[in-house]
Design a protein around this motif. Structure first.
Motif, PDB file in Angstrom:
ATOM      1  N   VAL A   1       0.856  -1.181   0.000  1.00 28.91           N
ATOM      2  CA  VAL A   1       0.000   0.000   0.000  1.00 28.91           C
ATOM      3  C   VAL A   1       0.894   1.233   0.000  1.00 28.91           C
ATOM      4  O   VAL A   1       2.045   1.186   0.452  1.00 28.91           O
ATOM      5  CB  VAL A   1      -0.945   0.047   1.222  1.00 28.91           C
ATOM      6  CG1 VAL A   1      -1.947  -1.089   1.191  1.00 28.91           C
ATOM      7  CG2 VAL A   1      -0.149   0.020   2.531  1.00 28.91           C
ATOM      8  N   ASP A   2       0.362   2.333  -0.492  1.00 32.32           N
ATOM      9  CA  ASP A   2       1.092   3.591  -0.507  1.00 32.32           C
ATOM     10  C   ASP A   2       0.350   4.626   0.318  1.00 32.32           C
ATOM     11  O   ASP A   2      -0.863   4.515   0.556  1.00 32.32           O
ATOM     12  CB  ASP A   2       1.228   4.110  -1.945  1.00 32.32           C
ATOM     13  CG  ASP A   2       2.084   3.207  -2.811  1.00 32.32           C
ATOM     14  OD1 ASP A   2       3.114   2.710  -2.293  1.00 32.32           O
ATOM     15  OD2 ASP A   2       1.725   2.993  -3.982  1.00 32.32           O
ATOM     16  N   VAL A   3       1.088   5.641   0.732  1.00 33.29           N
ATOM     17  CA  VAL A   3       0.459   6.761   1.435  1.00 33.29           C
ATOM     18  C   VAL A   3      -0.645   7.340   0.551  1.00 33.29           C
ATOM     19  O   VAL A   3      -0.452   7.574  -0.646  1.00 33.29           O
ATOM     20  CB  VAL A   3       1.503   7.840   1.770  1.00 33.29           C
ATOM     21  CG1 VAL A   3       0.821   9.100   2.297  1.00 33.29           C
ATOM     22  CG2 VAL A   3       2.499   7.317   2.787  1.00 33.29           C
ATOM     23  N   GLY A   4      -1.819   7.511   1.136  1.00 32.58           N
ATOM     24  CA  GLY A   4      -2.965   8.021   0.398  1.00 32.58           C
ATOM     25  C   GLY A   4      -3.948   6.957  -0.021  1.00 32.58           C
ATOM     26  O   GLY A   4      -5.098   7.269  -0.360  1.00 32.58           O
ATOM     27  N   ASP A   5      -3.524   5.674  -0.016  1.00 26.40           N
ATOM     28  CA  ASP A   5      -4.431   4.586  -0.402  1.00 26.40           C
ATOM     29  C   ASP A   5      -5.531   4.415   0.643  1.00 26.40           C
ATOM     30  O   ASP A   5      -5.306   4.595   1.849  1.00 26.40           O
ATOM     31  CB  ASP A   5      -3.673   3.262  -0.534  1.00 26.40           C
ATOM     32  CG  ASP A   5      -2.796   3.190  -1.765  1.00 26.40           C
ATOM     33  OD1 ASP A   5      -2.905   4.097  -2.624  1.00 26.40           O
ATOM     34  OD2 ASP A   5      -1.995   2.240  -1.865  1.00 26.40           O
ATOM     35  N   TRP A   6      -6.704   4.012   0.162  1.00 21.85           N
ATOM     36  CA  TRP A   6      -7.810   3.651   1.046  1.00 21.85           C
ATOM     37  C   TRP A   6      -7.853   2.134   1.194  1.00 21.85           C
ATOM     38  O   TRP A   6      -7.679   1.403   0.218  1.00 21.85           O
ATOM     39  CB  TRP A   6      -9.138   4.133   0.478  1.00 21.85           C
ATOM     40  CG  TRP A   6      -9.354   5.608   0.613  1.00 21.85           C
ATOM     41  CD1 TRP A   6      -8.961   6.579  -0.272  1.00 21.85           C
ATOM     42  CD2 TRP A   6      -9.990   6.288   1.689  1.00 21.85           C
ATOM     43  NE1 TRP A   6      -9.325   7.820   0.180  1.00 21.85           N
ATOM     44  CE2 TRP A   6      -9.961   7.679   1.384  1.00 21.85           C
ATOM     45  CE3 TRP A   6     -10.589   5.873   2.874  1.00 21.85           C
ATOM     46  CZ2 TRP A   6     -10.510   8.639   2.227  1.00 21.85           C
ATOM     47  CZ3 TRP A   6     -11.143   6.824   3.711  1.00 21.85           C
ATOM     48  CH2 TRP A   6     -11.101   8.185   3.393  1.00 21.85           C
ATOM     49  N   VAL A   7      -8.099   1.666   2.408  1.00 23.17           N
ATOM     50  CA  VAL A   7      -8.209   0.233   2.685  1.00 23.17           C
ATOM     51  C   VAL A   7      -9.528  -0.004   3.428  1.00 23.17           C
ATOM     52  O   VAL A   7      -9.862   0.734   4.362  1.00 23.17           O
ATOM     53  CB  VAL A   7      -7.032  -0.276   3.530  1.00 23.17           C
ATOM     54  CG1 VAL A   7      -7.176  -1.778   3.805  1.00 23.17           C
ATOM     55  CG2 VAL A   7      -5.702   0.009   2.833  1.00 23.17           C
ATOM     56  N   GLU A   8     -10.257  -1.019   3.009  1.00 22.46           N
ATOM     57  CA  GLU A   8     -11.506  -1.395   3.674  1.00 22.46           C
ATOM     58  C   GLU A   8     -11.210  -2.507   4.668  1.00 22.46           C
ATOM     59  O   GLU A   8     -10.505  -3.469   4.351  1.00 22.46           O
ATOM     60  CB  GLU A   8     -12.541  -1.855   2.657  1.00 22.46           C
ATOM     61  CG  GLU A   8     -13.903  -2.155   3.261  1.00 22.46           C
ATOM     62  CD  GLU A   8     -14.928  -2.585   2.213  1.00 22.46           C
ATOM     63  OE1 GLU A   8     -16.134  -2.633   2.566  1.00 22.46           O
ATOM     64  OE2 GLU A   8     -14.537  -2.876   1.069  1.00 22.46           O
ATOM     65  N   PHE A   9     -11.792  -2.388   5.872  1.00 18.48           N
ATOM     66  CA  PHE A   9     -11.546  -3.351   6.933  1.00 18.48           C
ATOM     67  C   PHE A   9     -12.843  -4.011   7.386  1.00 18.48           C
ATOM     68  O   PHE A   9     -13.832  -3.326   7.666  1.00 18.48           O
ATOM     69  CB  PHE A   9     -10.899  -2.670   8.144  1.00 18.48           C
ATOM     70  CG  PHE A   9      -9.494  -2.212   7.907  1.00 18.48           C
ATOM     71  CD1 PHE A   9      -8.413  -3.020   8.227  1.00 18.48           C
ATOM     72  CD2 PHE A   9      -9.245  -0.960   7.351  1.00 18.48           C
ATOM     73  CE1 PHE A   9      -7.117  -2.601   8.010  1.00 18.48           C
ATOM     74  CE2 PHE A   9      -7.943  -0.520   7.132  1.00 18.48           C
ATOM     75  CZ  PHE A   9      -6.874  -1.349   7.455  1.00 18.48           C
ATOM     76  N   GLY A  10     -12.819  -5.330   7.494  1.00 22.72           N
ATOM     77  CA  GLY A  10     -13.894  -6.037   8.167  1.00 22.72           C
ATOM     78  C   GLY A  10     -13.713  -5.913   9.667  1.00 22.72           C
ATOM     79  O   GLY A  10     -12.608  -5.674  10.175  1.00 22.72           O
ATOM     80  N   ILE A  11     -14.807  -6.072  10.405  1.00 23.30           N
ATOM     81  CA  ILE A  11     -14.766  -5.874  11.853  1.00 23.30           C
ATOM     82  C   ILE A  11     -15.165  -7.158  12.574  1.00 23.30           C
ATOM     83  O   ILE A  11     -15.723  -8.080  11.984  1.00 23.30           O
ATOM     84  CB  ILE A  11     -15.668  -4.701  12.293  1.00 23.30           C
ATOM     85  CG1 ILE A  11     -17.133  -4.934  11.885  1.00 23.30           C
ATOM     86  CG2 ILE A  11     -15.175  -3.407  11.655  1.00 23.30           C
ATOM     87  CD1 ILE A  11     -18.001  -5.506  12.962  1.00 23.30           C
ATOM     88  N   SER A  12     -14.844  -7.202  13.852  1.00 26.17           N
ATOM     89  CA  SER A  12     -15.263  -8.305  14.705  1.00 26.17           C
ATOM     90  C   SER A  12     -16.075  -7.724  15.855  1.00 26.17           C
ATOM     91  O   SER A  12     -15.616  -6.794  16.524  1.00 26.17           O
ATOM     92  CB  SER A  12     -14.052  -9.059  15.242  1.00 26.17           C
ATOM     93  OG  SER A  12     -14.451 -10.109  16.113  1.00 26.17           O
ATOM     94  N   HIS A  13     -17.255  -8.276  16.070  1.00 27.06           N
ATOM     95  CA  HIS A  13     -18.174  -7.836  17.122  1.00 27.06           C
ATOM     96  C   HIS A  13     -18.801  -6.484  16.762  1.00 27.06           C
ATOM     97  O   HIS A  13     -18.332  -5.426  17.192  1.00 27.06           O
ATOM     98  CB  HIS A  13     -17.475  -7.753  18.478  1.00 27.06           C
ATOM     99  CG  HIS A  13     -18.438  -7.689  19.622  1.00 27.06           C
ATOM    100  ND1 HIS A  13     -18.105  -7.170  20.852  1.00 27.06           N
ATOM    101  CD2 HIS A  13     -19.729  -8.078  19.731  1.00 27.06           C
ATOM    102  CE1 HIS A  13     -19.135  -7.234  21.664  1.00 27.06           C
ATOM    103  NE2 HIS A  13     -20.141  -7.794  21.008  1.00 27.06           N
ATOM    104  N   PRO A  14     -19.885  -6.495  16.006  1.00 28.55           N
ATOM    105  CA  PRO A  14     -20.501  -5.247  15.539  1.00 28.55           C
ATOM    106  C   PRO A  14     -21.003  -4.345  16.653  1.00 28.55           C
ATOM    107  O   PRO A  14     -21.064  -3.127  16.477  1.00 28.55           O
ATOM    108  CB  PRO A  14     -21.657  -5.733  14.645  1.00 28.55           C
ATOM    109  CG  PRO A  14     -21.876  -7.155  15.017  1.00 28.55           C
ATOM    110  CD  PRO A  14     -20.546  -7.684  15.456  1.00 28.55           C
TER     111      PRO A  14
END
Length: 407
Positions: A367-380
């Motif tokens: 990844v580079d500075v400025g990139d967007w990353v989507e994250f899944g979560i645990s325990h909504p």
């Protein structure tokens, strides 16, 4: 019968102008209402969302609602979803539309929220001994004959305090209660059959309470789905069932309630507790599922879809295998597992500060500075409470709804 939730109160949410209070949302939306924003189905990122931002996936929500409704229908159990998970009346309305018969809540303040939206069938999954809370509840019950609520009781002291507070409030309607069956080392609830029976008899003797069933919570000791843990869960659920059978002669209703079931063991609850009564499960996390705790433990883990994620931006690459992102403990759950980066299979979040995520890169992930990353979560449950407004997006990341939460 009245509608399960007020359409007018829901519609009013769509007419409240957006402003700086709602983190992550584009500043270009300020001054516009959710209805105006969603009318054009804008692309969230191109509109100017700032990181981090939490989203819900429309297709996954629909899928999970249908999957859970079909599952409950096939086993003859009722669903009173635990709304402490999301505290979002718009999402609760979807759950009612899919067949939920009541809503479960944890505190009297949460009950006040759903009452503001006209909800008339409530399970308060706690013993209520707050005198001010009981006074308010008595007034609600007396003012609205269609309002139904049941709460727990697990001690003679609780029975006495509830009775005294309701008497002092001049309550005209009795408060429906379930005796809560606990388990050793667990949370609340009577610890043995003798205590269950003693508390039940005290309820029957109270002029302000009405005994309508038994309740419990089988995940109070954790979420292990191994054979030994499942055996202990089933043994505990059998104690609840035996309590219902034993107390049958003194229940003060023909519609006895037997209820348990979080989001890990509701299959065992249905198998053990289904019977000649209303079997009510109280799962809250099925709606969004997750990429952690419930992806490992839900009975429907192979059938539900993760519907919640958090987007964050890379702001620093201080070391070759380290990325820092604009997401921290104020934005995403961390009590069960750390967030999971989508599309970066060899990378993982190793630490969260208040406003930063430390992601260790592995394999060929870059990844580079400025990139967007989507994250899944645990325990909504512990992600929802960090967001006052959450966009619901379609498969093209276009915003179809803005969901308001009330924590």
């Amino acid at each position: 019968m009245p509608a399960p939730i007020s359409a007018a109160a829901l519609a009013a949410l769509a007419d409240e102008p957006l402003d700086w209070r709602f983190k992550g949302l584009p500043a270009s939306w300020w001054g516009r209402t959710p209805a105006q924003v969603c009318e054009t189905a804008p692309d969230l990122m191109s509109e100017g969302a700032v990181g981090p931002v939490c989203v819900l996936r429309a297709d996954a929500l629909r899928h999970n609602l249908t999957t859970m409704a079909d599952w409950c229908r096939g086993r003859g159990v009722e669903l009173a979803p635990h709304a402490k998970t999301h505290m979002a009346p718009q999402l609760l309305a979807r759950q009612f539309d899919a067949g939920a018969t009541a809503v479960t809540l944890a505190t009297i303040s949460q009950v006040r929220v759903v009452r503001a939206f006209g909800v008339g069938d409530v399970v308060l999954a706690n013993e209520l001994v707050d005198e001010a809370g009981l006074r308010w509840l008595a007034a609600e019950l007396d003012a609205d004959a269609s309002f139904r609520i049941v709460c727990w009781v697990d001690s003679l002291s609780g029975v006495a305090q509830m009775t005294a507070a309701l008497t002092a409030a001049g309550a005209r309607r009795p408060l429906d209660v379930c005796v809560e069956v606990g388990l050793a080392g667990g949370r609340t609830g009577c610890r043995d059959a003798e205590s269950v029976d003693e508390v039940a008899r005290a309820v029957v003797a109270s002029p302000r309470l009405r005994l309508i069933g038994v309740a419990g919570y089988e995940a109070a000791l954790g979420h292990d789905v191994g054979g030994g843990a499942l055996g202990r869960v089933r043994s505990y659920l059998t104690e609840i069932r035996n309590s219902a059978l034993r107390l049958a002669p003194i229940f003060e209703t023909d519609r006895v309630v037997v209820t348990a079931g979080g989001s890990t063991y509701f299959d065992a609850v249905a198998e053990v507790l289904a019977g000649d009564w209303r079997t009510v499960i109280r799962s809250g996390c099925y709606l969004t599922h997750d990429d952690g705790l419930y992806d490992r433990t839900s009975p429907l883990r192979n059938g539900l879809m993760a519907a919640m994620s958090v987007w964050a931006q890379v702001i620093s690459r201080p070391e070759p295998e380290l990325a820092l992102l604009t997401m921290g403990r104020r934005d995403v759950s961390f009590d069960q597992d750390l967030p999971v980066p989508y599309g970066l299979p060899a990378s993982r979040v190793v630490k969260l500060n208040d406003q930063h995520a430390y992601m260790r890169l592995g394999g060929d992930d870059r990844v580079d500075v400025g990139d967007w990353v989507e994250f899944g979560i645990s325990h909504p449950c512990t992600t929802f409470d960090k967001w006052q407004m959450i966009p619901v997006v379609d498969a093209d990341n276009r915003v179809r709804e803005l969901v308001r939460t009330f924590f």
